[in-house]
Enzyme design. Structure first.
Site, short mmCIF file in Angstrom:
data_model
loop_
_atom_site.label_atom_id
_atom_site.label_comp_id
_atom_site.label_asym_id
_atom_site.label_seq_id
_atom_site.Cartn_x
_atom_site.Cartn_y
_atom_site.Cartn_z
N GLU A 283 0.86 -1.20 0.00
CA GLU A 283 0.00 0.00 0.00
C GLU A 283 0.89 1.25 0.00
OE1 GLU A 283 -2.48 1.54 -0.73
OE2 GLU A 283 -4.04 1.47 0.80
N ASP B 256 -3.61 5.51 6.58
CA ASP B 256 -4.01 6.71 7.33
C ASP B 256 -4.95 6.29 8.46
OD1 ASP B 256 -4.60 9.33 8.07
OD2 ASP B 256 -5.79 9.78 6.31
N THR C 125 -9.01 1.29 4.97
CA THR C 125 -8.83 0.57 3.70
C THR C 125 -8.06 -0.73 3.92
OG1 THR C 125 -8.69 2.73 2.62
CG2 THR C 125 -7.98 0.82 1.33
N LYS D 141 0.93 6.62 8.38
CA LYS D 141 0.52 7.93 8.93
C LYS D 141 -0.39 7.64 10.12
CE LYS D 141 -2.00 11.04 6.50
NZ LYS D 141 -2.33 11.93 5.36
N ASP E 32 -1.45 10.60 -4.65
CA ASP E 32 -2.14 11.64 -5.41
C ASP E 32 -3.01 12.52 -4.53
OD1 ASP E 32 -4.17 9.57 -4.92
OD2 ASP E 32 -5.43 10.82 -6.22
P1 IMP Z 1 -7.27 5.06 5.10
O1 IMP Z 1 -8.35 4.11 4.70
O2 IMP Z 1 -7.81 6.26 5.87
O3 IMP Z 1 -6.14 4.39 5.85
O4 IMP Z 1 -6.71 5.69 3.80
C1 IMP Z 1 -5.83 5.01 2.99
C2 IMP Z 1 -5.91 5.50 1.57
O5 IMP Z 1 -6.13 6.90 1.52
C3 IMP Z 1 -4.57 5.27 0.90
O6 IMP Z 1 -4.66 4.14 0.08
C4 IMP Z 1 -4.34 6.50 0.10
O7 IMP Z 1 -4.76 6.28 -1.23
C5 IMP Z 1 -5.21 7.55 0.70
N1 IMP Z 1 -4.45 8.52 1.51
C6 IMP Z 1 -4.41 8.66 2.86
N2 IMP Z 1 -3.61 9.65 3.25
C7 IMP Z 1 -3.10 10.15 2.10
C8 IMP Z 1 -2.15 11.20 1.83
O8 IMP Z 1 -1.60 11.89 2.71
N3 IMP Z 1 -1.87 11.41 0.51
C9 IMP Z 1 -2.41 10.69 -0.50
N4 IMP Z 1 -3.29 9.71 -0.29
C10 IMP Z 1 -3.62 9.44 1.00
MG MG Z 2 -4.61 4.36 -2.15
#
Ligand code: IMP
Ligand code: MG
Length: 172
Positions: free
Chosen positions: A96, A100, A104, A129, A157
């Site tokens: 991945e 964040d 996902t 992150k 992106d």
């Molecule tokens: P999560 O489900 O909140 O962990 O988000 C994960 C997905 O969000 C990753 O696969 C990224 O595509 C996108 N994402 C999260 N933070 C960022 C960032 O700072 N820059 C770009 N994409 C991000």
């Molecule tokens: Mg992504």
């Protein structure tokens, strides 16, 4: 939103990925490693990491989307491309770009374990992150642990822009 500052430069990224490659090479000796890249964000990271792993590995891709055009997760994950390799009994490493909230990758981990029954299933992210983590998920391998706002470049992106930039930057 414009590119604000460089957070990870070419040398830092290359050095860290080489170290990750060595670690994964050691951990997966004698295993049936399959790298599964999560499109689109992981395409550059996977390309560099795969060449730093000195093992015969298979490569496949999936496409997941939880974001749309916004910069915060919607909480709903969809998979619009499934893996095509047979993963039963294989040692699968999900690749991945960034974890964040964790929504996902946690969803994908559960989905993969149940549907594809690999021998092992681990997570490797370029960037962990962690500050906004809401879902308890273990990132087994990560390149960098950061808390620097919204990041772009090196595959990452913002609304499909900036993916092709060679380094990682903040937007401001
Ligand atoms: P999560 O489900 O909140 O962990 O988000 C994960 C997905 O969000 C990753 O696969 C990224 O595509 C996108 N994402 C999260 N933070 C960022 C960032 O700072 N820059 C770009 N994409 C991000
Ligand atoms: Mg992504």
């Amino acid at each position: 939103m414009k590119i604000a500052e460089t957070v990870l430069d070419r040398q830092e990224i290359a050095a860290r990925i080489n170290a990750l490659g060595r670690q994964i090479t050691a951990d997966y000796q004698g295993k049936k490693l399959v790298l599964i890249g999560i499109l689109n964000g992981a395409f550059i990271f996977l390309a560099d990491l795969a060449r730093a792993i000195e093992l015969e590995a298979e490569v496949d891709f999936i496409r997941a989307a939880s974001y749309g055009a916004a910069s915060e997760t919607s909480g709903t994950v969809t998979l619009s491309k499934e893996p095509e390799l047979d993963l039963v009994g294989k040692d699968v490493l999900l690749i991945e770009d960034i974890v964040d909230s964790g929504t996902t990758i946690a969803w994908l981990h559960e989905y993969f374990a149940a549907k594809y029954r690999p021998a092992s299933l681990k997570i490797c992210a370029l960037i962990d992150k962690y500050e906004r983590r809401t879902v308890n998920v273990q990132v087994d391998y990560f390149g960098f642990r950061l808390n620097k706002g919204f990041l772009v470049g090196y595959g990452l992106d913002y609304a499909q822009k900036h993916r092709t930039l060679p380094e990682v930057y903040t937007l401001g």
